[in-house]
Design a protein around this motif. Structure first.
Motif, short mmCIF file in Angstrom:
data_model
loop_
_atom_site.label_atom_id
_atom_site.label_comp_id
_atom_site.label_asym_id
_atom_site.label_seq_id
_atom_site.Cartn_x
_atom_site.Cartn_y
_atom_site.Cartn_z
N ALA A 60 1.08 -1.02 -0.22
CA ALA A 60 0.07 0.13 -0.05
C ALA A 60 1.30 1.29 -0.31
O ALA A 60 2.22 0.63 0.50
CB ALA A 60 -1.08 -0.40 1.28
N LEU A 61 -0.12 2.26 -0.36
CA LEU A 61 1.38 3.83 0.00
C LEU A 61 0.82 4.64 0.76
O LEU A 61 -0.97 4.39 0.70
CB LEU A 61 0.46 4.66 -1.95
CG LEU A 61 0.83 3.90 -2.69
CD1 LEU A 61 1.21 4.61 -4.12
CD2 LEU A 61 2.69 3.19 -2.99
N VAL A 62 1.09 5.26 1.64
CA VAL A 62 1.02 5.80 2.73
C VAL A 62 0.86 7.85 2.00
O VAL A 62 2.12 7.67 2.51
CB VAL A 62 1.22 5.88 3.75
CG1 VAL A 62 1.12 7.03 4.94
CG2 VAL A 62 0.15 4.05 4.34
N TYR A 63 0.73 8.84 2.13
CA TYR A 63 0.81 9.97 1.77
C TYR A 63 0.78 10.25 3.49
O TYR A 63 -0.04 10.43 4.15
CB TYR A 63 0.32 10.37 0.98
CG TYR A 63 -0.14 11.95 1.01
CD1 TYR A 63 0.68 13.26 0.35
CD2 TYR A 63 -1.19 12.78 1.49
CE1 TYR A 63 0.69 14.31 0.51
CE2 TYR A 63 -1.33 14.20 2.04
CZ TYR A 63 -0.21 14.86 1.20
OH TYR A 63 -0.41 16.52 1.65
N GLN A 97 -1.06 13.29 -3.79
CA GLN A 97 0.07 14.39 -3.76
C GLN A 97 -0.31 15.37 -4.09
O GLN A 97 0.18 16.80 -3.07
CB GLN A 97 1.22 14.21 -3.53
CG GLN A 97 1.80 13.86 -4.81
CD GLN A 97 1.86 12.98 -6.00
OE1 GLN A 97 0.05 12.52 -6.10
NE2 GLN A 97 2.31 12.65 -7.36
N VAL A 98 -0.40 16.16 -4.85
CA VAL A 98 0.00 17.24 -5.56
C VAL A 98 -1.64 18.44 -5.55
O VAL A 98 -0.94 19.75 -4.59
CB VAL A 98 -0.22 17.75 -7.27
CG1 VAL A 98 -0.37 18.76 -7.45
CG2 VAL A 98 1.29 16.84 -7.74
N ILE A 99 -3.33 17.92 -5.58
CA ILE A 99 -4.04 17.88 -4.96
C ILE A 99 -4.09 18.57 -3.01
O ILE A 99 -4.31 19.37 -2.91
CB ILE A 99 -4.90 17.08 -5.32
CG1 ILE A 99 -5.02 16.86 -6.76
CG2 ILE A 99 -6.61 17.59 -4.52
CD1 ILE A 99 -6.24 16.13 -7.40
N LEU A 100 -3.07 17.30 -2.72
CA LEU A 100 -3.50 17.73 -0.82
C LEU A 100 -2.54 18.93 -0.76
O LEU A 100 -3.08 19.88 0.18
CB LEU A 100 -3.32 16.36 0.12
CG LEU A 100 -4.42 15.15 -0.24
CD1 LEU A 100 -3.61 14.03 0.12
CD2 LEU A 100 -5.77 16.06 -0.10
N ASP A 101 -0.63 18.28 -1.35
CA ASP A 101 0.04 19.89 -1.21
C ASP A 101 -0.79 20.88 -1.33
O ASP A 101 -0.56 22.01 -0.57
CB ASP A 101 1.09 19.23 -1.52
CG ASP A 101 1.83 18.16 -1.44
OD1 ASP A 101 1.59 17.56 -0.14
OD2 ASP A 101 2.71 17.87 -2.21
#
Length: 642
Positions: A60-63, A97-101
């Motif tokens: 899994a990936l975790v941001y 990650q871009v949207i959330l950043d």
């Protein structure tokens, strides 16, 4: 008859209350998914975990958000992919990650962890081969156990995650949207925030998703349903919204321009994530959308008029040469013209049911070319059907359906060709030895024989009643009560009532009973009508109780201010009270409450009937002089017939 509601134009603020953390735009701004120089960035980790469910090690990936610290505790969003993806699909197609950043940099997010797992819970979980194969589809369902018993415990052991349901969210796109709704709503003890973006056919039926609406309402912090207006899977989201609306479960139903693609899903993440783990203004949820759903009364492929989730309606018409445009919906709304020559207006919240309307272009009323038209108000008018709670009894459902047949006949009373519509119940053509009782059903003033067949949804009402075994199989004959002469109340007198009685007895009954399999006798005949048709029912029915044992009078009554017409009717009742009471099994009077324009007439008539000893049953259903009331009247009246 016209469905008119008094409305007051108001400005609707499409944002959460100032008492809450922040205001949220209706759609992501340009560049929301592009990297911004000079801002803090989160980090994406790849983790492995042992899955007892699958019997293997999974990934899994975790941001983690900008400023992440192991000394803090964070809520968690589990973000799921579609049927052709894996744990990297969001990363490749959506760049979350871009949207959330960008959202963090704008101060619009509560810091959270975002976990992107592989939702295909099987040993070889790669999206290869037949991704629609039964084993792979089953693996998506099996991921529920993997998520709850393997992945979540791993995340909460590895990261400083908050471990209560109020700090746990699940959302996904397409197949992952279906998983999110299935798993989130199926485990409200684990998730308080649930989002489905373009949810796929794996989504359970709404009554399975939310079997206890009251409990869901109590436990959910936010339920988000979103989809593109050109997505072939839109009916999945629509049916879920319809059920939630009917059962008063607060939720967002967010529609936007787009198909089954990341344009829609990225915007879904942008919008949904801003709500998470903050106070929610439940009352404002129905206002969060870009588009509404096309009205059920639109012509094929017409996008407008649209119904917004709070039952405001949006009307749009391209007419660049027009100088002034208005919507006439019982009150007039001024439309606004854009640079392309398109006129638009959004109404206030509309009451349920059918509303007649017209577009007024430079002073000329016209029918809306995008909407179906109905004969009402004495002319062909556009109509818009507004959904409402408590209307499932006339909804199109998966039940056996009868047929509505058009029958032409020549009337010696009017010396002209006329037509009627006849509802035959399911199985009519198969059960050739069965004979059926008949309900003769009458429309109101300004309408015709199409009224009950189209505006009234009489066939759907009977289909649903029969499927629930709440009514006996019957024919319903929908007549044209217009017999020539001056129209309106001014031309309504005993002569017109007598002419209708003659048409009914001399023409209609012989035509019906010689062309359809009809059970004989007064005990197998009923007569009912709304408004003008109610007066016709009173006149012809009370004078012929040897022919009709059931009478239904909807939103009607002899005119209290017209003794020349009314007094002879009461005199007849007085002279024949014992016969009327003995012959009738049911005289059913109903009104749409005090706002019904015929309320006073009916009230005076009931008092007179009480004085004369005429027996009746009275029913009242709020809604005024409108089709939702009359549909409900038919629903109730039909259950007591035969």
């Amino acid at each position: 008859m016209r469905n008119v509601i008094p409305v007051i134009l108001s400005v609707v603020v499409l944002s959460v209350s100032s008492a809450f953390a922040q205001k949220t735009a209706m759609e992501a701004p340009k560049g929301f998914d592009q990297p911004t120089a000079g801002i803090a960035a989160g980090q994406i980790d790849s983790i492995s975990y042992t899955s007892k469910t699958v019997g293997t090690v999974r990934k899994a990936l975790v941001y983690t958000p900008p400023g992440y610290s192991k000394r803090k505790k964070y809520p968690v969003l589990y973000l799921l992919h579609g049927i052709g993806g894996d744990e990297k699909e969001w990363l490749k197609g959506g760049r979350p990650q871009v949207i959330l950043d960008n959202l963090y940099a704008a101060g619009k997010l509560k810091p959270m962890l975002v976990v992107m797992p592989n939702g295909r819970a099987m040993t070889d979980d790669r999206p290869i081969g037949n991704i629609y194969g039964p084993d792979k589809v089953a693996a998506f369902a099996n991921f529920e156990k993997d998520l709850l018993t393997d992945l979540i415990p791993t995340i909460e052991k590895t990261y400083p995650a908050l471990k209560n349901r109020e700090n746990r969210a699940v959302a996904g796109l397409s197949m992952g949207g279906g998983q999110s709704l299935n798993f989130g709503l199926g485990n409200l003890d684990k998730f308080a925030w649930v989002g489905g973006f373009s949810s796929a056919p794996n989504t359970k039926l709404p009554e399975q998703l939310v079997p206890d609406p009251a409990q869901a309402t109590k436990q959910l912090k936010l339920l988000w349903i979103s989809c593109g207006d050109q997505d072939g899977l839109l009916p999945i989201s629509q049916r879920t919204h319809d059920y939630l609306y009917e059962h008063k479960v607060p939720h967002v139903y967010y529609l936007e321009a787009g198909g089954h693609d990341f344009k829609v899903w990225k915007n879904g993440l942008y919008m949904f994530s801003q709500f998470l783990f903050k106070p929610v203004d439940v009352a404002a949820l129905p206002t969060y959308t870009v588009l509404g759903a096309p009205a059920a009364t639109n012509v094929r492929n017409a996008k407008y008029p649209q119904i917004l989730p709070d039952n405001r309606a949006v009307f749009r018409l391209k007419a660049p040469g027009v100088q002034q445009a208005q919507l006439d919906l019982g009150r007039k709304y001024d439309m606004v013209k854009d640079s392309s020559g398109t006129w638009t207006v959004t109404t206030d919240t509309l009451s349920r049911g059918l509303h007649y309307y017209s577009l007024v272009l430079d002073g000329l009323p016209i029918a809306d070319p995008a909407s179906d038209t109905f004969y009402g108000m004495g002319l062909m008018a556009s109509g818009i059907e507004v959904p409402g709670r408590g209307t499932s009894f006339y909804a199109l459902q998966d039940v056996p359906h009868g047929e509505v047949r058009m029958k032409r006949y020549y009337s010696k009373v009017t010396n002209s060709w006329r037509q009627m519509y006849v509802y035959t119940p399911p199985g009519y053509d198969d059960n050739v030895s069965t004979k059926y009782p008949v309900l003769y059903l009458l429309h109101g003033g300004g309408e015709d024989e199409t009224g009950w067949a189209r505006q009234g949804k009489a066939d759907l009402i009977l289909d649903n009643l029969l499927a629930e075994k709440k009514a006996k199989p019957m024919l319903v004959v929908m007549l044209d009560g217009n017999l020539g002469g001056p129209g309106g109340l001014a031309g309504f007198n005993e002569g017109t009532l007598k002419r209708f009685e003659d048409e009914l007895k001399q023409t209609v009954l012989p035509v019906v009973e010689s062309n359809y399999r009809v059970a004989a006798g007064a005990n197998n005949r009923a007569l009912a009508g709304l408004s003008m048709g109610g007066l016709q029912t009173l006149y012809a029915g009370l004078r012929n109780t040897d022919m009709f044992q059931h009478l239904g009078v909807f939103s009607s009554g002899f005119f209290a201010n017209n003794p020349q017409l009314s007094d002879p009717q009461y005199a007849f009742m007085q002279a024949n009270a014992s016969t009327i009471n003995a012959n009738l099994k049911q005289l059913w009077l109903s009104m749409g409450g005090p706002v019904d324009i015929a309320y006073a007439n009916n009230k005076v008539m009931r008092a007179k009937m009480d004085e004369l000893g005429i027996k009746y049953v009275y029913s009242e259903y709020p809604g005024g002089h409108t089709w939702p009331v009359w549909r409900h009247d038919l629903y109730r009246f039909a259950q007591g017939l035969f």
